[in-house]
Design a protein around this motif. Structure first.
Motif, PDB file in Angstrom:
ATOM      1  N   CYS A 143     -29.079  -0.243 107.505  1.00  0.00           N
ATOM      2  CA  CYS A 143     -30.437   0.274 107.300  1.00  0.00           C
ATOM      3  C   CYS A 143     -30.388   1.573 106.506  1.00  0.00           C
ATOM      4  N   ARG A 144     -31.528   1.993 106.002  1.00  0.00           N
ATOM      5  CA  ARG A 144     -31.578   3.224 105.195  1.00  0.00           C
ATOM      6  C   ARG A 144     -31.204   4.458 106.003  1.00  0.00           C
ATOM      7  N   ASP A 145     -31.703   4.543 107.236  1.00  0.00           N
ATOM      8  CA  ASP A 145     -31.411   5.702 108.074  1.00  0.00           C
ATOM      9  C   ASP A 145     -31.580   5.293 109.538  1.00  0.00           C
ATOM     10  N   LEU A 146     -31.327   6.234 110.451  1.00  0.00           N
ATOM     11  CA  LEU A 146     -31.405   5.913 111.877  1.00  0.00           C
ATOM     12  C   LEU A 146     -32.817   5.555 112.305  1.00  0.00           C
ATOM     13  N   GLY A 147     -33.820   6.146 111.675  1.00  0.00           N
ATOM     14  CA  GLY A 147     -35.201   5.795 111.986  1.00  0.00           C
ATOM     15  C   GLY A 147     -35.485   4.337 111.649  1.00  0.00           C
ATOM     16  N   ASP A 148     -35.012   3.893 110.493  1.00  0.00           N
ATOM     17  CA  ASP A 148     -35.178   2.490 110.111  1.00  0.00           C
ATOM     18  C   ASP A 148     -34.401   1.567 111.040  1.00  0.00           C
ATOM     19  N   LEU A 149     -33.215   1.992 111.461  1.00  0.00           N
ATOM     20  CA  LEU A 149     -32.433   1.200 112.411  1.00  0.00           C
ATOM     21  C   LEU A 149     -33.194   1.035 113.717  1.00  0.00           C
ATOM     22  N   TYR A 150     -33.760   2.132 114.206  1.00  0.00           N
ATOM     23  CA  TYR A 150     -34.555   2.077 115.437  1.00  0.00           C
ATOM     24  C   TYR A 150     -35.723   1.107 115.279  1.00  0.00           C
ATOM     25  N   GLU A 151     -36.467   1.235 114.193  1.00  0.00           N
ATOM     26  CA  GLU A 151     -37.628   0.368 113.960  1.00  0.00           C
ATOM     27  C   GLU A 151     -37.199  -1.094 113.840  1.00  0.00           C
ATOM     28  N   TYR A 152     -36.078  -1.346 113.194  1.00  0.00           N
ATOM     29  CA  TYR A 152     -35.593  -2.708 113.052  1.00  0.00           C
ATOM     30  C   TYR A 152     -35.291  -3.319 114.422  1.00  0.00           C
ATOM     31  N   ILE A 153     -34.591  -2.570 115.251  1.00  0.00           N
ATOM     32  CA  ILE A 153     -34.248  -3.079 116.585  1.00  0.00           C
ATOM     33  C   ILE A 153     -35.509  -3.260 117.426  1.00  0.00           C
ATOM     34  N   ALA A 154     -36.374  -2.247 117.437  1.00  0.00           N
ATOM     35  CA  ALA A 154     -37.564  -2.292 118.290  1.00  0.00           C
ATOM     36  C   ALA A 154     -38.565  -3.349 117.836  1.00  0.00           C
ATOM     37  N   ALA A 155     -38.816  -3.428 116.533  1.00  0.00           N
ATOM     38  CA  ALA A 155     -39.863  -4.322 116.039  1.00  0.00           C
ATOM     39  C   ALA A 155     -39.344  -5.711 115.688  1.00  0.00           C
ATOM     40  N   ASP A 156     -38.331  -5.792 114.838  1.00  0.00           N
ATOM     41  CA  ASP A 156     -37.876  -7.092 114.347  1.00  0.00           C
ATOM     42  C   ASP A 156     -37.034  -7.852 115.368  1.00  0.00           C
ATOM     43  N   ILE A 157     -36.023  -7.193 115.908  1.00  0.00           N
ATOM     44  CA  ILE A 157     -35.196  -7.855 116.921  1.00  0.00           C
ATOM     45  C   ILE A 157     -36.002  -8.047 118.199  1.00  0.00           C
ATOM     46  N   GLY A 158     -36.775  -7.051 118.560  1.00  0.00           N
ATOM     47  CA  GLY A 158     -37.596  -7.148 119.764  1.00  0.00           C
ATOM     48  C   GLY A 158     -38.616  -8.262 119.730  1.00  0.00           C
ATOM     49  N   ALA A 159     -39.015  -8.697 118.544  1.00  0.00           N
ATOM     50  CA  ALA A 159     -40.009  -9.756 118.404  1.00  0.00           C
ATOM     51  C   ALA A 159     -39.407 -11.157 118.489  1.00  0.00           C
ATOM     52  N   LEU A 160     -38.100 -11.266 118.483  1.00  0.00           N
ATOM     53  CA  LEU A 160     -37.467 -12.589 118.524  1.00  0.00           C
ATOM     54  C   LEU A 160     -37.513 -13.169 119.935  1.00  0.00           C
ATOM     55  N   ASP A 161     -38.151 -14.330 120.069  1.00  0.00           N
ATOM     56  CA  ASP A 161     -38.201 -15.015 121.365  1.00  0.00           C
ATOM     57  C   ASP A 161     -36.796 -15.431 121.776  1.00  0.00           C
ATOM     58  N   GLY A 162     -36.499 -15.240 123.027  1.00  0.00           N
ATOM     59  CA  GLY A 162     -35.205 -15.672 123.543  1.00  0.00           C
ATOM     60  C   GLY A 162     -34.153 -14.580 123.592  1.00  0.00           C
ATOM     61  N   VAL A 163     -34.367 -13.464 122.887  1.00  0.00           N
ATOM     62  CA  VAL A 163     -33.409 -12.356 122.953  1.00  0.00           C
ATOM     63  C   VAL A 163     -33.675 -11.608 124.251  1.00  0.00           C
ATOM     64  N   THR A 164     -32.683 -11.596 125.136  1.00  0.00           N
ATOM     65  CA  THR A 164     -32.872 -10.955 126.437  1.00  0.00           C
ATOM     66  C   THR A 164     -32.286  -9.552 126.495  1.00  0.00           C
ATOM     67  N   SER A 165     -31.304  -9.265 125.633  1.00  0.00           N
ATOM     68  CA  SER A 165     -30.769  -7.905 125.580  1.00  0.00           C
ATOM     69  C   SER A 165     -30.059  -7.689 124.250  1.00  0.00           C
ATOM     70  N   VAL A 166     -29.971  -6.408 123.871  1.00  0.00           N
ATOM     71  CA  VAL A 166     -29.311  -6.011 122.629  1.00  0.00           C
ATOM     72  C   VAL A 166     -28.439  -4.812 122.928  1.00  0.00           C
ATOM     73  N   GLU A 167     -27.200  -4.873 122.513  1.00  0.00           N
ATOM     74  CA  GLU A 167     -26.300  -3.722 122.591  1.00  0.00           C
ATOM     75  C   GLU A 167     -26.001  -3.312 121.161  1.00  0.00           C
ATOM     76  N   THR A 168     -26.176  -2.041 120.876  1.00  0.00           N
ATOM     77  CA  THR A 168     -25.991  -1.546 119.516  1.00  0.00           C
ATOM     78  C   THR A 168     -24.983  -0.411 119.516  1.00  0.00           C
ATOM     79  N   ALA A 169     -24.075  -0.433 118.549  1.00  0.00           N
ATOM     80  CA  ALA A 169     -23.090   0.634 118.389  1.00  0.00           C
ATOM     81  C   ALA A 169     -23.122   1.105 116.939  1.00  0.00           C
ATOM     82  N   PRO A 170     -23.642   2.314 116.698  1.00  0.00           N
ATOM     83  CA  PRO A 170     -23.629   2.837 115.325  1.00  0.00           C
ATOM     84  C   PRO A 170     -22.196   2.973 114.813  1.00  0.00           C
TER      85      PRO A 170
END
Length: 97
Positions: free
Chosen positions: A56-83
Motif C-alpha cells: 500500500c502507499r502508506d500505513l493509513g492506506d494499509l489500515y483502510e484496506y484491511i478495515a474496508a476491503d478485507i473486512g467486507a469479504l464474507d467468510g473472513v473470520t480473522s486477519v493477522e497482519t505483520a508489517p
C-alpha cells in the motif's frame, strides 16, 4: 518483485494471514485476485488458510484496506497482519555487472 515498491510511492508492505470459512475460500481468493494491493496470495492449510503479501502507499492506506476491503469479504473470520519493516531478499531478476 521486479521493481522496488518504494520507487513507485508504495511505502507500506505487510504479510497477511486470513482465516476463512471453508465454504468461502474460493470466493475469497477470487476476490483477492482483483485487489491491486495484493502482490501475492495463496491458499494454505492450518488455522490461517490464506496467506498474502500486501503493498500500500502508506500505513493509513494499509489500515483502510484491511478495515474496508478485507473486512467486507464474507467468510473472513480473522486477519493477522505483520508489517514488513525490512525486506532482505525478494523474488526477481538478479542483475550482475
Amino acid at each position: 518483485m521486479e521493481i522496488e515498491p518504494a520507487l513507485l510511492g508504495y511505502h507500506a508492505e505487510a504479510m497477511m494471514w486470513l482465516t476463512v470459512a471453508p465454504a468461502a475460500l474460493t470466493a475469497t481468493t477470487r476476490a483477492l485476485f482483483g485487489h491491486s494491493q495484493i502482490a501475492y496470495a495463496a491458499a494454505t492449510t492450518g488455522p490461517a488458510n490464506v496467506a498474502a503479501a500486501v503493498i500500500c502507499r502508506d500505513l493509513g492506506d494499509l489500515y483502510e484496506y484491511i478495515a474496508a476491503d478485507i473486512g467486507a469479504l464474507d467468510g473472513v473470520t480473522s486477519v493477522e497482519t505483520a508489517p514488513v519493516v525490512r525486506r532482505v531478499k525478494a523474488g526477481g531478476a538478479l542483475l550482475v555487472p
